[in-house]
Design an enzyme around this catalytic site. Sequence first.
Site, PDB file in Angstrom:
ATOM      1  N   ARG A  33       0.854  -1.180   0.000  1.00 31.37           N
ATOM      2  CA  ARG A  33       0.000   0.000   0.000  1.00 31.37           C
ATOM      3  C   ARG A  33       0.896   1.238   0.000  1.00 31.37           C
ATOM      4  O   ARG A  33       2.049   1.193   0.451  1.00 31.37           O
ATOM      5  CB  ARG A  33      -0.902   0.026   1.223  1.00 31.37           C
ATOM      6  CG  ARG A  33      -1.873  -1.149   1.343  1.00 31.37           C
ATOM      7  CD  ARG A  33      -2.711  -1.010   2.595  1.00 31.37           C
ATOM      8  NE  ARG A  33      -3.707  -2.074   2.758  1.00 31.37           N
ATOM      9  CZ  ARG A  33      -3.505  -3.185   3.467  1.00 31.37           C
ATOM     10  NH1 ARG A  33      -2.340  -3.374   4.083  1.00 31.37           N
ATOM     11  NH2 ARG A  33      -4.452  -4.100   3.551  1.00 31.37           N
ATOM     12  N   LYS A  65      -2.406  -2.076   7.893  1.00 31.43           N
ATOM     13  CA  LYS A  65      -3.579  -1.492   8.534  1.00 31.43           C
ATOM     14  C   LYS A  65      -3.795  -2.092   9.912  1.00 31.43           C
ATOM     15  O   LYS A  65      -3.607  -3.291  10.118  1.00 31.43           O
ATOM     16  CB  LYS A  65      -4.828  -1.734   7.665  1.00 31.43           C
ATOM     17  CG  LYS A  65      -4.891  -0.876   6.403  1.00 31.43           C
ATOM     18  CD  LYS A  65      -6.218  -1.072   5.694  1.00 31.43           C
ATOM     19  CE  LYS A  65      -6.351  -0.136   4.502  1.00 31.43           C
ATOM     20  NZ  LYS A  65      -7.668  -0.297   3.820  1.00 31.43           N
ATOM     21  N   HIS A 100      -2.208   2.706  -5.912  1.00 32.57           N
ATOM     22  CA  HIS A 100      -3.126   1.594  -5.732  1.00 32.57           C
ATOM     23  C   HIS A 100      -3.331   0.811  -7.028  1.00 32.57           C
ATOM     24  O   HIS A 100      -3.562  -0.402  -7.001  1.00 32.57           O
ATOM     25  CB  HIS A 100      -4.475   2.099  -5.198  1.00 32.57           C
ATOM     26  CG  HIS A 100      -5.103   1.156  -4.224  1.00 32.57           C
ATOM     27  ND1 HIS A 100      -4.487   0.773  -3.049  1.00 32.57           N
ATOM     28  CD2 HIS A 100      -6.285   0.486  -4.257  1.00 32.57           C
ATOM     29  CE1 HIS A 100      -5.266  -0.075  -2.391  1.00 32.57           C
ATOM     30  NE2 HIS A 100      -6.353  -0.265  -3.103  1.00 32.57           N
ATOM     31  N   ARG A 158      -0.605  -1.633  -7.144  1.00 34.11           N
ATOM     32  CA  ARG A 158      -0.907  -2.737  -6.213  1.00 34.11           C
ATOM     33  C   ARG A 158      -1.918  -3.687  -6.842  1.00 34.11           C
ATOM     34  O   ARG A 158      -1.786  -4.906  -6.726  1.00 34.11           O
ATOM     35  CB  ARG A 158      -1.436  -2.141  -4.912  1.00 34.11           C
ATOM     36  CG  ARG A 158      -1.891  -3.154  -3.858  1.00 34.11           C
ATOM     37  CD  ARG A 158      -2.188  -2.408  -2.562  1.00 34.11           C
ATOM     38  NE  ARG A 158      -3.108  -3.090  -1.671  1.00 34.11           N
ATOM     39  CZ  ARG A 158      -2.739  -3.960  -0.727  1.00 34.11           C
ATOM     40  NH1 ARG A 158      -1.454  -4.263  -0.584  1.00 34.11           N
ATOM     41  NH2 ARG A 158      -3.634  -4.517   0.068  1.00 34.11           N
ATOM     42  N   HIS A 181      -4.634  -8.530   3.550  1.00 36.82           N
ATOM     43  CA  HIS A 181      -6.086  -8.416   3.695  1.00 36.82           C
ATOM     44  C   HIS A 181      -6.551  -9.227   4.900  1.00 36.82           C
ATOM     45  O   HIS A 181      -6.213 -10.404   5.027  1.00 36.82           O
ATOM     46  CB  HIS A 181      -6.809  -8.932   2.452  1.00 36.82           C
ATOM     47  CG  HIS A 181      -6.679  -8.030   1.272  1.00 36.82           C
ATOM     48  ND1 HIS A 181      -6.885  -8.465  -0.034  1.00 36.82           N
ATOM     49  CD2 HIS A 181      -6.371  -6.714   1.175  1.00 36.82           C
ATOM     50  CE1 HIS A 181      -6.713  -7.445  -0.861  1.00 36.82           C
ATOM     51  NE2 HIS A 181      -6.399  -6.382  -0.158  1.00 36.82           N
ATOM     52  N   TYR A 207     -10.021  -9.771  -7.057  1.00 37.83           N
ATOM     53  CA  TYR A 207      -9.020  -9.993  -8.096  1.00 37.83           C
ATOM     54  C   TYR A 207      -9.298 -11.240  -8.927  1.00 37.83           C
ATOM     55  O   TYR A 207      -8.513 -11.576  -9.817  1.00 37.83           O
ATOM     56  CB  TYR A 207      -7.625 -10.081  -7.464  1.00 37.83           C
ATOM     57  CG  TYR A 207      -7.215  -8.779  -6.835  1.00 37.83           C
ATOM     58  CD1 TYR A 207      -6.849  -7.695  -7.622  1.00 37.83           C
ATOM     59  CD2 TYR A 207      -7.225  -8.616  -5.453  1.00 37.83           C
ATOM     60  CE1 TYR A 207      -6.501  -6.481  -7.053  1.00 37.83           C
ATOM     61  CE2 TYR A 207      -6.878  -7.406  -4.882  1.00 37.83           C
ATOM     62  CZ  TYR A 207      -6.519  -6.350  -5.683  1.00 37.83           C
ATOM     63  OH  TYR A 207      -6.182  -5.145  -5.111  1.00 37.83           O
TER      64      TYR A 207
END
Length: 296
Positions: A146, A170, A237, A240, A263, A272
């Site tokens: 990220r 995150k 992004h 990514r 994730h 994806y």
Amino acid sequence: MPVDTDLPERFLSMLAAERGAAANTLAAYRRDLEAAREVLGDVASADTKALEGLGSAWSGLAASSLARRCSALRQFYGFLIDEGLRADDPSGALPRPRARRPLPRLLSHEEVERFIATADDEAAAGRPEAVRLLALLELLYGSGLRATELVSLPLAAVPRDAPFLHVTGKGGQQRMVPVSTRAAAVLSRWLAVRKSASRFLFPSRGASGHLTRVRLFQLLRELAARADIDPERVSPHVLRHAFATHLLEGGADLRVLQMLLGHADIATTQIYTHVDSARLVALVNSRHPLAGGKVV
């Protein structure tokens, strides 16, 4: 229940302490609660009738924005119930928008190759700014980081013996991200010309902080223009997304991809799976036990 203006802040503190919510997440939830307060007054004591009015009050919002605000309110009311500050849950009256997650914008293999080739050519002379941009690009596309993870990488995260980066994602979640031989070589070139005592791998100019996400975005779009790629199609992004999609097209396992991307939920990674349907059919025909009419 009595009005308590500190309740939203107590809720946000709980998210930070117990769920490890990131600063950006907390800021978004704070804005959502403030937007609700502008309509409802005291959010904590609002009843179902008041919440029913949010649909019309927020009718101009995009479905995704409305969904996020409603999610923040549901969690807030859940917090009040858990703390014994409210006996009923009025969140059933909140609007329920159907937010459809859009497919990510993508760059083709050829466009990524041209993008990197342009950066590689510019870095050939060893100019520090050009070598830095190549290193940033290699890590975005080669490791799927990220933007915030990339620009805030500490110098200590650079691998010494093992080909991995130690990344804090995150919610403060840590993971190890593989670094390709190519990216490792570019990192070595960057470290050789990097002139800073900063603890960050990509320090900001004349300060102790790191390169900002905004500046990274600008650098990539400027490079896109020089590579004859529409700058509007390029962002950290997007690279990514290209990393994830191209890996999946190459046969990567979805669970592995989830781990690489950091994730928390496999459902986020499943976006994806919009890869070429013909490739998926060929994969089933070649790999399934019943392919060719016999059990392998």
